[in-house]
Design a protein around this motif. Structure first.
Motif, short mmCIF file in Angstrom:
data_model
loop_
_atom_site.label_atom_id
_atom_site.label_comp_id
_atom_site.label_asym_id
_atom_site.label_seq_id
_atom_site.Cartn_x
_atom_site.Cartn_y
_atom_site.Cartn_z
N SER A 247 9.70 22.02 -12.45
CA SER A 247 9.87 22.41 -11.05
C SER A 247 10.80 21.46 -10.32
O SER A 247 11.68 21.88 -9.55
N THR B 49 10.62 28.02 -3.81
CA THR B 49 10.30 28.01 -5.24
C THR B 49 9.46 26.80 -5.60
O THR B 49 8.44 26.92 -6.30
N SER B 50 9.85 25.64 -5.11
CA SER B 50 9.10 24.41 -5.39
C SER B 50 7.71 24.44 -4.77
O SER B 50 6.73 23.98 -5.38
N GLN C 165 5.57 26.94 -6.89
CA GLN C 165 5.32 26.36 -8.21
C GLN C 165 4.38 25.18 -8.11
O GLN C 165 3.53 24.98 -8.99
N THR D 49 13.81 26.90 -13.84
CA THR D 49 12.95 27.80 -13.07
C THR D 49 12.24 28.78 -13.98
O THR D 49 11.02 29.01 -13.86
N SER E 8 5.40 20.23 -13.67
CA SER E 8 5.96 19.59 -12.48
C SER E 8 7.39 19.12 -12.73
O SER E 8 8.26 19.24 -11.86
N CYS F 166 9.66 27.00 -16.18
CA CYS F 166 8.52 26.58 -15.36
C CYS F 166 7.58 27.75 -15.13
O CYS F 166 6.35 27.62 -15.28
#
Length: 293
Positions: free
Chosen positions: A132, A104-105, A108, A171, A129, A174
């Motif tokens: 995230s 996910t990070s 993103q 999440t 950011s 973001c």
């Protein structure tokens, strides 16, 4: 443990099996998209190629860990001597959770770079950011709590509820922020030229809608987490989240060939902004640099 209790546990853990079955299908798509990427984008930067390879490696690890977790609960723990393991937090599930947060990070982060290259707005990039990093931080906090307690019951306790809620909320926000930023800065690029308008509409359709896909998945997971706190219904979506992010990234990257073809048919004036957009998607690959000359 009686047969009735075992059956009740099996029903409780059913979302794990459902999530794995859907994950198998999505993992197959991930592999095919990765093959398409490495065949068609041999001139990409080492950064992008490494990112795609790393995402596939982590997602493969995630798939194997989920399979091991399902095997543990539905086969190994069904043996009378291993009934106690049904209530424990199996190590493979913990590994799959960490893999989900990492993927996910990663995805993103790629979208944050794209937003930055489109907007050059530092504050927007910092805000996205921050969200995230928040999902990663609170996700690892929840994972650590599960690991120490060695029990899934932590998910139904106050600390677990707070950690999970903040992680899912961050999440979701973001992904929504990324989609909104891409839509806004792509929309601002409209110049009135027909070729540019059509290309931007397609970019909005692909980039923004893919972001909305992960946003909806995260939002539904959060809703199930909050509305049905005593069950594991949210798990079925959690287990496929890494696959959704991987495929969203790969589809976006593989779509660049369509952008290049469209740019080749446009005039230099009408496609200048789209060249900038393409540069943001290319992430400084050799092809992107050559396309500007």
């Amino acid at each position: 443990m009686s047969s009735a209790e075992i059956a009740a546990v099996a029903v409780t853990y059913a979302p794990f099996l459902g999530g794995m079955m859907v994950g198998c299908f999505l993992f197959g798509i991930t592999i095919s998209q990765t093959i398409i990427y490495f065949r068609n984008y041999k001139d990409d930067s080492l950064f992008l190629r490494g990112l795609v390879a790393s995402a596939l490696a982590v997602d493969t690890f995630h798939f194997v860990m989920v399979a091991e977790g399902v095997h543990n609960w539905y086969i190994f723990c069904k043996m009378p001597a291993n009934y106690a393991g049904l209530a424990l937090f199996h190590w493979s599930l913990g590994a799959s959770i960490v893999a989900t947060y990492v993927i996910t990070s990663m995805v993103q982060g790629l979208y944050v770079m794209r937003v930055w290259m489109l907007s050059k707005n530092l504050w927007v990039a910092i805000f996205i950011s921050f969200l995230s990093v928040a999902q990663l931080g609170f996700g690892l906090w929840l994972w650590e709590d599960l690991l120490v307690a060695n029990s899934l019951n932590v998910l139904h306790q106050t600390k677990g509820q707070i950690g999970g809620s903040v992680e899912l909320a961050a999440t979701t926000l973001c992904d929504i922020a990324i989609s909104a930023a891409l839509w806004w800065y792509l929309h601002r690029g409209r110049t009135g030229f027909a070729s540019t308008e059509k290309m931007i509409d397609k970019l909005i359709l692909y980039m923004v809608n893919l972001g909305l896909l992960t946003s909806v998945a995260s939002l539904l997971t959060l809703i199930l987490w909050l509305v049905m706190p005593s069950s594991f219904a949210f798990v079925s979506l959690t287990l496929i989240r890494s696959k959704l992010y991987c495929n969203a990234m790969l589809v976006t990257l593989n779509y660049r060939q369509t952008v290049r073809t469209a740019l080749g048919h446009g005039t230099q004036q009408s496609s200048r902004y789209v060249h900038d957009i393409d540069g943001g998607v290319e992430m400084n690959s050799k092809v992107s640099k050559n396309s500007r000359h």
